[in-house]
Design an enzyme around this catalytic site. Structure first.
Site, PDB file in Angstrom:
ATOM      1  N   ASP A  15       0.852  -1.188   0.000  1.00  0.00           N
ATOM      2  CA  ASP A  15       0.000   0.000   0.000  1.00  0.00           C
ATOM      3  C   ASP A  15       0.882   1.230   0.000  1.00  0.00           C
ATOM      4  O   ASP A  15       2.027   1.201   0.447  1.00  0.00           O
ATOM      5  CB  ASP A  15      -0.928   0.014   1.218  1.00  0.00           C
ATOM      6  CG  ASP A  15      -2.181   0.857   0.971  1.00  0.00           C
ATOM      7  OD1 ASP A  15      -2.358   1.374  -0.161  1.00  0.00           O
ATOM      8  OD2 ASP A  15      -2.978   1.013   1.902  1.00  0.00           O
ATOM      9  N   GLY A  16       0.331   2.300  -0.517  1.00  0.00           N
ATOM     10  CA  GLY A  16       0.991   3.593  -0.520  1.00  0.00           C
ATOM     11  C   GLY A  16       0.075   4.628   0.087  1.00  0.00           C
ATOM     12  O   GLY A  16      -1.147   4.461   0.103  1.00  0.00           O
ATOM     13  N   GLU A  53       2.334   3.826  -4.066  1.00  0.00           N
ATOM     14  CA  GLU A  53       1.710   2.540  -4.404  1.00  0.00           C
ATOM     15  C   GLU A  53       2.669   1.719  -5.272  1.00  0.00           C
ATOM     16  O   GLU A  53       2.873   0.526  -5.030  1.00  0.00           O
ATOM     17  CB  GLU A  53       0.393   2.756  -5.150  1.00  0.00           C
ATOM     18  CG  GLU A  53      -0.702   3.423  -4.351  1.00  0.00           C
ATOM     19  CD  GLU A  53      -1.468   2.493  -3.430  1.00  0.00           C
ATOM     20  OE1 GLU A  53      -1.136   1.294  -3.336  1.00  0.00           O
ATOM     21  OE2 GLU A  53      -2.421   2.979  -2.796  1.00  0.00           O
ATOM     22  N   ASP A  76      -4.477  -2.379  -3.474  1.00  0.00           N
ATOM     23  CA  ASP A  76      -5.755  -1.707  -3.724  1.00  0.00           C
ATOM     24  C   ASP A  76      -5.617  -0.669  -4.836  1.00  0.00           C
ATOM     25  O   ASP A  76      -6.505   0.134  -5.058  1.00  0.00           O
ATOM     26  CB  ASP A  76      -6.313  -1.079  -2.439  1.00  0.00           C
ATOM     27  CG  ASP A  76      -5.407  -0.031  -1.832  1.00  0.00           C
ATOM     28  OD1 ASP A  76      -4.412   0.380  -2.460  1.00  0.00           O
ATOM     29  OD2 ASP A  76      -5.679   0.389  -0.692  1.00  0.00           O
ATOM     30  N   HIS A 131      -9.371  -0.791   2.837  1.00  0.00           N
ATOM     31  CA  HIS A 131     -10.128  -0.515   4.072  1.00  0.00           C
ATOM     32  C   HIS A 131     -11.372  -1.389   4.212  1.00  0.00           C
ATOM     33  O   HIS A 131     -12.430  -0.923   4.597  1.00  0.00           O
ATOM     34  CB  HIS A 131     -10.497   0.969   4.151  1.00  0.00           C
ATOM     35  CG  HIS A 131      -9.341   1.865   3.876  1.00  0.00           C
ATOM     36  ND1 HIS A 131      -8.276   2.005   4.747  1.00  0.00           N
ATOM     37  CD2 HIS A 131      -9.042   2.644   2.806  1.00  0.00           C
ATOM     38  CE1 HIS A 131      -7.396   2.847   4.229  1.00  0.00           C
ATOM     39  NE2 HIS A 131      -7.829   3.231   3.054  1.00  0.00           N
ATOM     40  N   ASP A 141      -1.498  -0.736   4.946  1.00  0.00           N
ATOM     41  CA  ASP A 141      -2.004   0.644   4.999  1.00  0.00           C
ATOM     42  C   ASP A 141      -1.495   1.366   6.250  1.00  0.00           C
ATOM     43  O   ASP A 141      -1.031   2.506   6.161  1.00  0.00           O
ATOM     44  CB  ASP A 141      -3.535   0.640   4.975  1.00  0.00           C
ATOM     45  CG  ASP A 141      -4.107   2.040   5.124  1.00  0.00           C
ATOM     46  OD1 ASP A 141      -3.933   2.864   4.211  1.00  0.00           O
ATOM     47  OD2 ASP A 141      -4.711   2.321   6.190  1.00  0.00           O
TER      48      ASP A 141
END
Length: 160
Positions: A15-16, A53, A76, A131, A141
């Site tokens: 994740d970024g 990301e 994501d 999320h 995240d």
């Protein structure tokens, strides 16, 4: 004849995060190989969400990859997935110019960095909605946000 060893497989969630876009940013990685779990993260003073990301995937491939390693990368970011699986090779053939706009590809430095990593390893991408309670995605995240809140590096390739 010797028996061929099965390839090493890493299940990686990336994740970024960027606090502002551009703004301080960070990436988070959760990598699993067998029973081993490794987490990585790093924060940058000024960058974008898309760069983080993408950098998360790059760092995972660089850190754990050897030619032939299998990666199941869950992210994501449809930007990362679509770019890496649909458009990257065309961008390279077109000298990193976008077909529709005829402008240079954004994040060219990172796309040039990931391209040989994707060729050297066997990378499968999986999308997960962010999320939504997927534990490793949630941890990636949290790592990315924490890194963005505590930047230590300069994103040398960020041009904005």
């Amino acid at each position: 004849m010797s028996k061929k060893e099965p390839p090493i497989t890493y299940k990686v969630h990336t994740d970024g995060s960027a606090l502002g876009n551009p703004g301080p940013g960070g990436y988070g990685i959760v990598a699993r190989c067998g029973d081993e779990v490794v987490t990585l993260s790093k924060g940058f003073f000024r960058t974008t969400n898309n760069r983080m990301e993408l950098l998360a995937v790059i760092v995972a491939l660089e850190e754990f990859g050897k030619p032939g390693t299998v990666f199941e990368v869950t992210t994501d970011s449809m930007y990362v997935i679509n770019s890496a699986t649909k458009w990257l090779n065309g961008w390279a053939r077109s000298n990193w110019i976008a077909w529709k706009t005829q402008e240079p590809i954004k994040n060219k430095d990172l796309w040039q960095r990931i391209q040989p990593l994707l060729k050297a390893n066997k990378v499968k991408f999986f999308w997960v909605r962010g999320h939504t309670g997927v534990p490793d995605n949630e941890l990636a995240d949290k790592l990315a946000v924490a890194a963005a809140n505590n930047p230590t590096e300069t994103d040398e390739g960020f041009l904005g």
